[in-house]
Design a protein around this motif. Structure first.
Motif, PDB file in Angstrom:
ATOM      1  N   LYS A 126      43.172  20.659  53.732  1.00 21.54           N
ATOM      2  CA  LYS A 126      42.646  20.414  55.073  1.00 21.54           C
ATOM      3  C   LYS A 126      43.199  21.444  56.073  1.00 21.54           C
ATOM      4  O   LYS A 126      43.903  21.115  57.025  1.00 21.54           O
ATOM      5  CB  LYS A 126      42.964  18.985  55.534  1.00 21.54           C
ATOM      6  CG  LYS A 126      42.396  17.917  54.587  1.00 21.54           C
ATOM      7  CD  LYS A 126      42.544  16.534  55.165  1.00 21.54           C
ATOM      8  CE  LYS A 126      42.088  15.464  54.172  1.00 21.54           C
ATOM      9  NZ  LYS A 126      40.734  15.694  53.640  1.00 21.54           N
ATOM     10  N   TYR A 127      42.845  22.687  55.858  1.00 15.31           N
ATOM     11  CA  TYR A 127      43.394  23.794  56.636  1.00 15.31           C
ATOM     12  C   TYR A 127      42.690  23.950  57.977  1.00 15.31           C
ATOM     13  O   TYR A 127      41.493  23.692  58.119  1.00 15.31           O
ATOM     14  CB  TYR A 127      43.310  25.091  55.829  1.00 15.31           C
ATOM     15  CG  TYR A 127      44.143  25.016  54.570  1.00 15.31           C
ATOM     16  CD1 TYR A 127      45.521  25.188  54.614  1.00 15.31           C
ATOM     17  CD2 TYR A 127      43.558  24.714  53.335  1.00 15.31           C
ATOM     18  CE1 TYR A 127      46.299  25.083  53.475  1.00 15.31           C
ATOM     19  CE2 TYR A 127      44.327  24.608  52.189  1.00 15.31           C
ATOM     20  CZ  TYR A 127      45.688  24.788  52.270  1.00 15.31           C
ATOM     21  OH  TYR A 127      46.454  24.681  51.137  1.00 15.31           O
ATOM     22  N   ASP A 128      43.462  24.418  58.948  1.00 12.46           N
ATOM     23  CA  ASP A 128      42.935  24.654  60.287  1.00 12.46           C
ATOM     24  C   ASP A 128      42.405  26.077  60.447  1.00 12.46           C
ATOM     25  O   ASP A 128      41.731  26.386  61.438  1.00 12.46           O
ATOM     26  CB  ASP A 128      44.040  24.418  61.324  1.00 12.46           C
ATOM     27  CG  ASP A 128      44.602  23.014  61.238  1.00 12.46           C
ATOM     28  OD1 ASP A 128      43.924  22.085  61.698  1.00 12.46           O
ATOM     29  OD2 ASP A 128      45.714  22.843  60.685  1.00 12.46           O
ATOM     30  N   LEU A 129      42.705  26.945  59.475  1.00 13.66           N
ATOM     31  CA  LEU A 129      42.327  28.352  59.563  1.00 13.66           C
ATOM     32  C   LEU A 129      42.371  28.949  58.160  1.00 13.66           C
ATOM     33  O   LEU A 129      43.292  28.666  57.394  1.00 13.66           O
ATOM     34  CB  LEU A 129      43.302  29.106  60.471  1.00 13.66           C
ATOM     35  CG  LEU A 129      43.182  30.628  60.564  1.00 13.66           C
ATOM     36  CD1 LEU A 129      41.933  31.000  61.369  1.00 13.66           C
ATOM     37  CD2 LEU A 129      44.416  31.234  61.218  1.00 13.66           C
ATOM     38  N   VAL A 130      41.379  29.778  57.827  1.00 14.11           N
ATOM     39  CA  VAL A 130      41.375  30.525  56.569  1.00 14.11           C
ATOM     40  C   VAL A 130      41.235  32.004  56.897  1.00 14.11           C
ATOM     41  O   VAL A 130      40.367  32.388  57.691  1.00 14.11           O
ATOM     42  CB  VAL A 130      40.216  30.092  55.642  1.00 14.11           C
ATOM     43  CG1 VAL A 130      40.157  30.991  54.408  1.00 14.11           C
ATOM     44  CG2 VAL A 130      40.377  28.639  55.229  1.00 14.11           C
ATOM     45  N   HIS A 131      42.099  32.826  56.305  1.00 11.26           N
ATOM     46  CA  HIS A 131      42.001  34.274  56.464  1.00 11.26           C
ATOM     47  C   HIS A 131      41.956  34.876  55.062  1.00 11.26           C
ATOM     48  O   HIS A 131      42.932  34.799  54.321  1.00 11.26           O
ATOM     49  CB  HIS A 131      43.189  34.828  57.253  1.00 11.26           C
ATOM     50  CG  HIS A 131      43.019  36.269  57.634  1.00 11.26           C
ATOM     51  ND1 HIS A 131      43.902  36.929  58.468  1.00 11.26           N
ATOM     52  CD2 HIS A 131      42.066  37.184  57.305  1.00 11.26           C
ATOM     53  CE1 HIS A 131      43.497  38.174  58.627  1.00 11.26           C
ATOM     54  NE2 HIS A 131      42.399  38.360  57.925  1.00 11.26           N
ATOM     55  N   CYS A 132      40.807  35.447  54.695  1.00 10.57           N
ATOM     56  CA  CYS A 132      40.632  35.956  53.334  1.00 10.57           C
ATOM     57  C   CYS A 132      40.519  37.479  53.317  1.00 10.57           C
ATOM     58  O   CYS A 132      40.101  38.109  54.291  1.00 10.57           O
ATOM     59  CB  CYS A 132      39.434  35.309  52.657  1.00 10.57           C
ATOM     60  SG  CYS A 132      37.891  35.364  53.593  1.00 10.57           S
ATOM     61  N   HIS A 133      40.897  38.033  52.169  1.00 12.73           N
ATOM     62  CA  HIS A 133      40.917  39.478  51.952  1.00 12.73           C
ATOM     63  C   HIS A 133      40.443  39.758  50.532  1.00 12.73           C
ATOM     64  O   HIS A 133      40.394  38.854  49.697  1.00 12.73           O
ATOM     65  CB  HIS A 133      42.331  40.040  52.106  1.00 12.73           C
ATOM     66  CG  HIS A 133      43.030  39.655  53.364  1.00 12.73           C
ATOM     67  ND1 HIS A 133      43.158  40.501  54.438  1.00 12.73           N
ATOM     68  CD2 HIS A 133      43.662  38.499  53.717  1.00 12.73           C
ATOM     69  CE1 HIS A 133      43.836  39.885  55.402  1.00 12.73           C
ATOM     70  NE2 HIS A 133      44.144  38.673  54.988  1.00 12.73           N
ATOM     71  N   THR A 134      40.190  41.021  50.235  1.00 15.20           N
ATOM     72  CA  THR A 134      39.741  41.527  48.931  1.00 15.20           C
ATOM     73  C   THR A 134      38.338  41.012  48.613  1.00 15.20           C
ATOM     74  O   THR A 134      37.966  39.912  49.043  1.00 15.20           O
ATOM     75  CB  THR A 134      40.721  41.173  47.787  1.00 15.20           C
ATOM     76  OG1 THR A 134      40.734  39.761  47.551  1.00 15.20           O
ATOM     77  CG2 THR A 134      42.127  41.654  48.097  1.00 15.20           C
ATOM     78  N   PRO A 135      37.540  41.796  47.881  1.00 12.88           N
ATOM     79  CA  PRO A 135      36.124  41.432  47.697  1.00 12.88           C
ATOM     80  C   PRO A 135      35.887  40.038  47.132  1.00 12.88           C
ATOM     81  O   PRO A 135      35.210  39.214  47.758  1.00 12.88           O
ATOM     82  CB  PRO A 135      35.621  42.534  46.750  1.00 12.88           C
ATOM     83  CG  PRO A 135      36.467  43.715  47.078  1.00 12.88           C
ATOM     84  CD  PRO A 135      37.829  43.151  47.356  1.00 12.88           C
ATOM     85  N   MET A 136      36.428  39.728  45.954  1.00 15.18           N
ATOM     86  CA  MET A 136      36.146  38.425  45.355  1.00 15.18           C
ATOM     87  C   MET A 136      36.893  37.305  46.075  1.00 15.18           C
ATOM     88  O   MET A 136      36.396  36.174  46.164  1.00 15.18           O
ATOM     89  CB  MET A 136      36.489  38.432  43.867  1.00 15.18           C
ATOM     90  CG  MET A 136      35.546  39.303  43.037  1.00 15.18           C
ATOM     91  SD  MET A 136      33.786  39.035  43.401  1.00 15.18           S
ATOM     92  CE  MET A 136      33.589  37.302  42.998  1.00 15.18           C
ATOM     93  N   GLY A 137      38.064  37.592  46.599  1.00 18.63           N
ATOM     94  CA  GLY A 137      38.752  36.594  47.420  1.00 18.63           C
ATOM     95  C   GLY A 137      37.925  36.238  48.636  1.00 18.63           C
ATOM     96  O   GLY A 137      37.803  35.064  49.015  1.00 18.63           O
ATOM     97  N   GLY A 138      37.312  37.260  49.248  1.00 14.71           N
ATOM     98  CA  GLY A 138      36.482  37.021  50.422  1.00 14.71           C
ATOM     99  C   GLY A 138      35.208  36.267  50.106  1.00 14.71           C
ATOM    100  O   GLY A 138      34.768  35.410  50.880  1.00 14.71           O
TER     101      GLY A 138
END
Length: 375
Positions: free
Chosen positions: A87-99
């Motif tokens: 139950k996250y308040d924020l998601v920050h993703c990186h890298t192609p498949m991670g994104g």
């Protein structure tokens, strides 16, 4: 406590490039979680750099290839479970498949806002047609699930700003290099060479990057063979799947006594200080961290004419247009043949690097996170 989830495909990405963002989030009162494949660490062989950081780790069996459908489906379900339970308040993703998988999982679990930093889209000027056919439609579609799109070079930013649907699109100057740390390096050059097993009386041409096809070390090795100058040695810092192939190539071309493979290094800032020039022949980059560090270390550089590099290097004499060994051979001969001490090249590179320091990047990122909190 508010919770933020960082997502990358391989586990070495955050400790290598994103600890500034971790600190910002923690200062803002977030408990930071990190989902990655900890069985495939990169930028080093282990995950010990995450010890004592306060980061809570979640294993997700990411793979880098978009073509491994079964493996990606498993990773997606694992990540969706992490988000549902966290139950996250924020998601920050990186890298192609991670994104890709993070935005799909966040949409499915109603997790928002989602920030995506593209460290170099796989579609770019000069990219293979299949990259445009696969990755461009994928990124365009997923942009509708992206609150904040971040790009680190001008070419990507222009595409994202004009073609995609993210609520906000920002350019930031890379992930931020530690200028104070770089400027404070003070070593005895001859002692350092001795410790590394390098000859004291040779000119050192340095490359930093993984031993993978994209980094294109092969072309420089071939250029060194064409150069036929025993006064120059080529030092490569990095590890990867092509190590055996590159070492065999050196033997075939009879330059194995001139090429030194130092592996992954944690003393890389000191190694920049013992080099005489830096060469960066990559086929593809976002905004190259190693090239920036070399420029901040006042090294003259030779580099390929690609996106990312173009944002940094202004001395066109040493920007290689064709990526052929013959052209690198000529550039290496010229860069060691000029009196660069008085040419202004080193000073120019040092000044350009000032615009990409971590203080500037972190100031922008703090504003981005603050806007996401209010969303």
């Amino acid at each position: 406590m508010k919770k933020a989830l960082l997502v990358t495909t391989v586990s070495g990405f955050v400790p290598q490039f994103e600890m500034g963002n971790v600190k910002i989030l923690q200062d803002m009162g977030y408990e930071v979680h990190y989902a990655a494949n900890f069985h495939t660490p990169s930028y080093g062989n282990d995950n010990k750099r995450l010890d004592h950081t306060g980061i809570i780790q979640h294993q997700v069996d990411f793979v880098r290839s978009p073509y491994k459908v079964k493996e990606n489906w498993r990773a997606y379900k694992q990540l969706k479970r992490v988000m549902h339970e966290g139950k996250y308040d924020l998601v920050h993703c990186h890298t192609p498949m991670g994104g890709v998988l993070a935005r799909l999982a966040a949409h499915r679990t109603f997790t928002s806002p989602v920030i995506y930093t593209a460290h170099g889209f796989h579609f770019y000027q000069g990219a293979p047609k299949k990259n445009w056919l696969l990755y461009y439609p994928m990124e365009k579609f997923l942009s509708r699930y992206t609150f904040q799109q971040i790009c680190i070079n001008k070419e990507d930013y222009k595409i994202a700003k004009t073609k995609f649907q993210a609520a906000y699109v920002n350019y930031i100057p890379g992930v931020g290099i530690d200028l104070n740390k770089i400027d404070s390096v003070n070593i005895n050059i001859q002692d350092k060479k001795k410790v590394l097993g390098l000859p004291e009386n040779k000119k050192i041409l340095l490359s930093v990057g993984e031993l993978i096809k994209r980094k294109n070390h092969e072309t420089v090795i071939k250029a060194l063979a064409l150069l036929n100058d025993s006064s120059i040695v080529y030092v490569i810092c990095g590890q990867g799947e092509l190590e055996g192939y590159l070492k065999n190539l050196c033997k075939e071309l009879k330059v194995d006594e001139q090429v030194y493979f130092l592996g992954y290094r944690e003393d890389i800032l000191e190694i920049y200080r013992i080099a005489d020039a830096f060469v960066f022949p990559s086929w593809q980059e976002g905004l190259p961290f190693a090239l920036l560090e070399a420029m901040a270390s006042s090294l003259p550089v030779i580099c390929s004419d690609i996106r990312g590099n173009r944002d940094l290097v202004k001395d066109q004499e040493f920007v290689i247009k064709t990526n052929k060994p013959e052209e690198y051979c000529l550039a290496i001969r010229n860069i060691f043949g000029r009196d660069l001490k008085y040419s202004g090249v080193k000073e120019k590179n040092w000044l350009i690097a000032r615009e990409f320091g971590k203080e500037k990047v972190e100031k922008i990122m703090r504003k981005i996170y603050e806007r996401a909190i209010k969303a």
